[in-house]
Design a protein around this motif. Structure first.
Motif, PDB file in Angstrom:
ATOM      1  N   LYS A   1       9.437 -33.196  -3.927  1.00  0.00           N
ATOM      2  CA  LYS A   1      10.262 -32.056  -4.707  1.00  0.00           C
ATOM      3  C   LYS A   1       9.672 -30.594  -3.987  1.00  0.00           C
TER       4      LYS A   1
ATOM      5  N   GLU B   1      13.262 -35.987  -5.670  1.00  0.00           N
ATOM      6  CA  GLU B   1      12.134 -35.886  -6.706  1.00  0.00           C
ATOM      7  C   GLU B   1      11.896 -37.169  -7.666  1.00  0.00           C
ATOM      8  N   LYS B   2      13.281 -37.689  -8.279  1.00  0.00           N
ATOM      9  CA  LYS B   2      13.343 -38.737  -9.064  1.00  0.00           C
ATOM     10  C   LYS B   2      13.165 -40.158  -8.623  1.00  0.00           C
TER      11      LYS B   2
ATOM     12  N   GLU C   1      17.191 -33.024  -7.253  1.00  0.00           N
ATOM     13  CA  GLU C   1      16.757 -34.099  -8.180  1.00  0.00           C
ATOM     14  C   GLU C   1      16.485 -35.208  -7.553  1.00  0.00           C
TER      15      GLU C   1
END
Length: 347
Positions: free
Chosen positions: A208, A202-203, A199
């Protein structure tokens, strides 16, 4: 020879509901202390390494109790600075089976959230250090905390100190008008070792693995899918010599699979996968991985596979320990690494 490992961030009072109770059911809480960078320092101290935890605390009895707790584990506290009004708090409701755990933060305007550059003499703190560690939680607290963290990273770079970070994205913390995507790149640029999970990358950076859905792993995580994540992170942050991704397969709140990969720019190393069927406490799991990783990289130079295996085994054991801190020894981790997961009584 420089041996000290320095970590910097916030430590909080942790108030947890007992016995899997929901917040609405609880009439008492179990009080301990914890926080990402402090958790790493405790792990390393347990392994016998010299550690120093740097933060800003208020001058009150709760903060003094916190410092006493850190000292109990052998963590150095001599460079903590004092000021501000309060120690941050977080409330924990431990989930079970299909009900997820919940965290409620009460840390606004904590002493470290109100820190400013110049309050810590980083030249003095890092003069005899070999390693500096921070996480993405610290710059999420405030602009002042982000600036102080950047000040530390640049000082460490100048002094030749290895810098590691755990990206640790916490969406509920970024509330002061900046996003992680705006703040984090300048800090990560100074890092030699980058740790994250599926995560975080990606965040924070929009990176990702293709076709991966964290909510639907069914306990199965394909490590090879994450080589592209590692490659993209190293391309974006060329100072980094190693990128590590933790791999958690969540079957339910009590049952996870756990592993990790390490990429050095040429080889993707993969650790064994542990099947953790009865989780006692998963909070601090990533920090215990980071503590194990730093120990492994320091203690097994040139053997990235062993360092990664140590990190994953150490973190596997943390899931059996209540509280934020991973209270295990090198011998216990190496026993699990050797394949002994029997749990037989040691007499």
């Amino acid at each position: 020879m420089k041996n000290k490992i320095v970590t910097f961030g916030e430590i909080m009072l942790r108030l947890a509901t007992p016995d899997y109770l929901r917040f609405s059911q609880a009439n008492q809480f179990t009080a301990t202390f914890g926080g990402g960078e402090a958790n790493v320092a405790v792990s390393l101290a347990n392994y016998g390494l010299e550690t120093e935890f740097v933060t800003r605390l208020p001058l009150n009895d709760i903060a003094r109790a916190c410092v006493m707790d850190l000292r109990k584990y052998g963590v150095g506290t001599g460079n903590i600075v004092y000021g501000g009004e309060r120690l941050g708090i977080y409330f924990l409701e431990t989930g079970a089976v299909a009900r997820a755990s919940k965290v409620v933060y009460d840390r606004a305007h904590s002493s470290i959230a109100d820190i400013q550059p110049g309050m810590i003499d980083w030249e003095e703190v890092l003069k005899d250090a070999r390693w500096f560690h921070w996480t993405g939680i610290t710059p999420a607290l405030s602009q002042g905390a982000a600036d102080a963290c950047l000040e530390a990273i640049r000082t460490a770079n100048r002094l030749g100190v290895t810098v590691s970070c755990d990206l640790n994205y916490r969406k509920n913390l970024w509330k002061y008008g900046k996003t992680a995507a705006e703040v984090m790149p300048a800090l990560v640029e100074g890092c030699d070792i980058i740790l994250g999970n599926e995560e975080d990358a990606e965040k924070v950076f929009g990176i990702k693995p293709e076709g991966f859905d964290v909510a639907n792993t069914q306990g199965e995580v394909n490590a090879a899918e994450f080589q592209s994540v590692c490659t993209q992170l190293m391309t974006r942050f060329p100072r980094a010599t190693k990128v590590i991704i933790t791999l958690r397969g969540s079957i339910n709140a009590n049952h996870n699979t756990w592993s990790g990969v390490l990429y050095d720019g040429n080889t993707l190393y993969q650790a064994p996968t542990y099947n953790i069927t009865h989780i006692v406490d998963r909070v601090g799991g990533g920090d215990s991985f980071m503590g194990g990783l730093i120990y492994g990289l320091v203690s097994y130079p040139g053997d990235d596979q062993k360092a990664l295996n140590f990190a994953v085994a150490a973190s596997c054991l943390k899931h059996t320990v209540y509280g934020d801190f991973n209270q295990v020894t090198v011998e216990e981790v190496e026993k699990l690494m050797s394949g002994d997961a029997s749990g037989r009584v040691s007499r």
